[in-house]
Design an enzyme around this catalytic site. Structure first.
Site, PDB file in Angstrom:
ATOM      1  N   ASP A 152      -2.562 -18.222   0.374  1.00 26.49           N
ATOM      2  CA  ASP A 152      -3.599 -18.804  -0.491  1.00 26.49           C
ATOM      3  C   ASP A 152      -4.298 -19.964   0.212  1.00 26.49           C
ATOM      4  OD1 ASP A 152      -1.187 -20.199  -0.674  1.00 26.49           O
ATOM      5  OD2 ASP A 152      -1.337 -20.590  -2.828  1.00 26.49           O
ATOM      6  N   TYR A 164       0.824  -1.212   0.000  1.00 25.74           N
ATOM      7  CA  TYR A 164       0.000   0.000   0.000  1.00 25.74           C
ATOM      8  C   TYR A 164       0.858   1.262   0.000  1.00 25.74           C
ATOM      9  CZ  TYR A 164      -4.590  -2.152   0.848  1.00 25.74           C
ATOM     10  OH  TYR A 164      -5.770  -2.838   0.731  1.00 25.74           O
ATOM     11  N   ASP A 222      -6.373  -7.385   3.988  1.00 25.00           N
ATOM     12  CA  ASP A 222      -7.535  -6.744   3.368  1.00 25.00           C
ATOM     13  C   ASP A 222      -8.432  -7.810   2.746  1.00 25.00           C
ATOM     14  OD1 ASP A 222      -9.138  -4.606   2.338  1.00 25.00           O
ATOM     15  OD2 ASP A 222      -8.166  -4.857   0.392  1.00 25.00           O
ATOM     16  N   ASP A 278     -12.244  -9.633   4.231  1.00 24.56           N
ATOM     17  CA  ASP A 278     -13.540  -9.597   3.535  1.00 24.56           C
ATOM     18  C   ASP A 278     -14.136 -11.004   3.462  1.00 24.56           C
ATOM     19  OD1 ASP A 278     -13.431  -6.812   2.957  1.00 24.56           O
ATOM     20  OD2 ASP A 278     -14.338  -7.136   0.988  1.00 24.56           O
ATOM     21  N   LYS A 302       3.379 -15.345   1.892  1.00 22.65           N
ATOM     22  CA  LYS A 302       3.738 -16.145   0.715  1.00 22.65           C
ATOM     23  C   LYS A 302       5.250 -16.282   0.695  1.00 22.65           C
ATOM     24  CE  LYS A 302       1.690 -17.099  -2.790  1.00 22.65           C
ATOM     25  NZ  LYS A 302       1.321 -18.457  -3.301  1.00 22.65           N
TER      26      LYS A 302
HETATM   27  C1  IPM Z   1     -10.484  -1.536   3.908  1.00 22.01           C
HETATM   28  C2  IPM Z   1     -10.563  -0.873   2.556  1.00 22.01           C
HETATM   29  C3  IPM Z   1      -9.379   0.062   2.346  1.00 22.01           C
HETATM   30  C4  IPM Z   1      -8.135  -0.791   2.296  1.00 22.01           C
HETATM   31  C5  IPM Z   1      -9.410   0.993   1.129  1.00 22.01           C
HETATM   32  C6  IPM Z   1     -10.683   1.761   1.014  1.00 22.01           C
HETATM   33  C7  IPM Z   1      -8.240   1.934   1.182  1.00 22.01           C
HETATM   34  O1  IPM Z   1     -10.697  -1.811   1.556  1.00 22.01           O
HETATM   35  O2  IPM Z   1     -10.350  -0.829   4.920  1.00 22.01           O
HETATM   36  O3  IPM Z   1     -10.595  -2.761   3.979  1.00 22.01           O
HETATM   37  O4  IPM Z   1      -7.828  -1.398   1.253  1.00 22.01           O
HETATM   38  O5  IPM Z   1      -7.451  -0.849   3.307  1.00 22.01           O
HETATM   39 MN    MN Z   2     -11.049  -3.857   2.287  1.00 21.73          MN
END
Ligand code: IPM
Ligand code: MN
Ligand code: NAD
Length: 350
Positions: free
Chosen positions: A220, A136, A244, A248, A187
Site C-alpha cells: 500500500d 490468480y 497488476d 497500471d 503485505k
Molecule cells: C494484465 C491484465 C490481466 C491480468 C487480465 C486480463 C487477466 O489485467 O495483463 O494486466 O490481470 O493479469
Molecule cells: Mn492489468
C-alpha cells in the site's frame, strides 16, 4: 520455426497488433510471422479462449505477442472460457513467471503525465510482477451457495519458496544491470504469503545478491510512493495481484496506459510472451484511435529478450522516441492521430 506468433485478440487488440506487424515487416523482413485466434474471438469461433493448437504454436514460437483480450460481450461466458482465462492458461503453459513491466518516461511526453514534469522527467522504473502464481491460480476458489441463503466467494493466495525465489532472482539480476536497487513489495504485516515473501527475498539477497541494495516496502505504501516520488524506484518485485495493480498506476505516470509494454519470461531459452499491459479498451474499440505504442514497444522487448536482435530493438526504440519528439500523439496523449497515423509516424522514423 515461427519467429513471432501474433495473438491479436479482442477490442483494440487487432488494431494495435496490425501496427506491430507493419513495423516488424519493415524492420525485420526476415522474421517469420504467424497468427492465431485468441480470447473472445477464439471463444466465438472455437468454443474456447485459446485452442490446444494455439497453445502448441505459442510454445514452439521464439516469441509470442498478444494484443489484448476481453470485453463486455463475454462477461457471462463460463469463468473457465472467458477471454481472460485463455490468457491465464497461456501464461501457465508457457511458464512465463516473470513479467517485466517498464515504466519509462519519454522526454517529449513529460507533460502528458498526470504528475508534474519534475516528478517524472527521467523516470525509468521496472516492475517485476510474478505472473504464474498467487491468488490468480490458488485453490480452492469458487462461489458457493450457503445453506442459510446468500453465497460465499473464495480465492486463495498461495506462494512457495521456489516461486518467490525465481522471480526475485530475475529482479536482482536486472538491478545489477541498472541502478542496483530492488524494492520488494508485499503485505507481510497482514498476509502469511507476504511474510514468506519477505523471508525468502531476504535470504536470497543475503546468500547471492548482497551487492544489490534491497528495501522491503508494504504494497500500500508502494502505491502511494509510486504516485508521490516514482524516481526513487529502480526495480520493484512483487506478487501477481499487487503487480497488476501497481503497474497500471505506474503506466499512467508515463502519460497513458497505452504506452506501457511488457515482457513475460520463463527459463532462459523458452519463448517469451509480450503484451501491452492495457486491455481491450471496449470504450474506444473500433474507432481506430487506440495508441499502438505499448504494443510496438512490446515488440521492441521481444526483439531484445527473445529474438536476439538488440540492435533492431535499439533502432525501434529510437524511432518511437523520434516520432514522439516530432509531436506524434494519439488522443490518450492529448493529440488527434489515429492508430494507423501513429504507426506511420514510427515507420517514418525507422
Ligand atoms: C494484465 C491484465 C490481466 C491480468 C487480465 C486480463 C487477466 O489485467 O495483463 O494486466 O490481470 O493479469
Ligand atoms: Mn492489468
Ligand atoms: P483497459 O486497459 O482496456 O482500458 C482502461 C482505459 O484505458 C480505457 O479508458 C481505455 O480506453 C484506455 N486505454 C487502454 N489502452 C489504450 C490504448 N492503447 N490507447 C488509448 N487508450 C487506452 O481496461 P478495462 O476497461 O478495465 O478492461 C477492458 C477489458 O480488457 C476487460 O475485459 C479486461 O479483463 C481486459 N483486460 C485485458 C488485458 C490483457 O489482455 N492483457 C489487460 C487489462 C484488461
Amino acid at each position: 520455426m515461427t519467429d513471432l506468433l501474433l495473438l491479436p485478440g479482442d477490442g483494440i487488440g487487432p488494431e494495435v497488433t496490425a501496427q506491430v506487424r507493419r513495423v516488424a515487416e519493415k524492420i525485420a523482413p526476415d522474421l517469420t510471422i504467424d497468427e492465431r485466434d485468441f480470447g473472445g474471438l477464439s471463444y466465438d469461433r472455437h468454443g474456447v479462449p485459446v485452442t490446444d493448437e494455439a497453445v502448441a504454436a505459442a510454445k514452439s514460437a521464439r516469441a509470442v505477442l498478444m494484443g489484448a483480450v476481453g470485453g463486455p460481450q463475454w462477461a457471462s461466458a463460463p469463468r473457465d472460457r472467458r477471454p481472460e482465462a485463455g490468457l491465464l492458461r497461456l501464461r501457465t503453459e508457457m511458464a512465463v513467471f516473470a513479467n517485466l513491466r517498464p515504466a519509462l518516461c519519454f522526454l517529449p511526453l513529460a507533460d502528458a503525465s498526470s504528475l508534474k514534469r519534475d516528478r517524472i522527467e527521467g523516470l525509468d522504473f521496472m516492475i517485476v510482477r510474478e505472473l504464474t502464481g498467487g491468488v490468480y491460480f490458488g485453490q480452492p476458489r469458487g462461489i458457493e451457495d450457503l445453506p442459510g441463503g446468500g453465497r460465499r466467494g473464495v480465492d486463495t493466495q498461495v506462494y512457495t519458496t521456489a516461486e518467490i525465489e525465481r522471480v526475485a532472482r530475475v529482479a536482482f539480476e536486472l538491478a545489477r544491470g541498472r541502478r542496483n536497487k530492488v524494492h520488494s513489495a508485499e503485505k507481510s504485516n497482514v498476509m502469511e504469503t507476504g511474510l514468506l515473501w519477505r523471508q525468502v527475498v531476504t535470504d536470497l539477497h543475503r546468500r547471492e545478491y548482497a551487492d544489490v541494495e534491497l528495501e522491503h516496502i508494504l504494497a500500500d505504501n508502494a502505491a502511494m510512493q509510486i504516485v508521490k516520488a516514482p524516481k526513487q524506484f529502480d526495480v520493484m518485485v512483487t506478487d501477481n495481484l499487487f503487480g497488476d495493480i501497481l503497474s497500471d498506476a505506474a503506466a499512467q505516470l508515463t502519460g497513458s496506459l497505452g504506452m506501457l509494454p511488457s515482457a513475460a519470461l520463463g527459463v532462459p531459452g523458452s519463448p517469451g510472451l509480450y503484451e501491452p499491459i492495457h486491455g481491450s479498451a471496449p470504450d474506444i474499440a473500433g474507432k481506430g484511435i487506440a495508441n499502438p505504442l505499448a504494443a510496438i514497444l512490446s515488440f521492441e522487448m521481444a526483439l531484445r529478450w527473445s529474438l536476439g536482435r538488440a540492435d533492431l530493438a535499439d533502432a525501434l526504440f529510437k524511432a518511437v522516441e523520434a516520432a514522439l519528439e516530432a509531436g506524434a500523439r494519439t488522443p490518450d496523449l492529448g493529440g488527434s492521430m489515429t492508430t494507423v497515423q501513429m504507426g506511420d509516424a514510427v515507420l517514418a522514423k525507422l
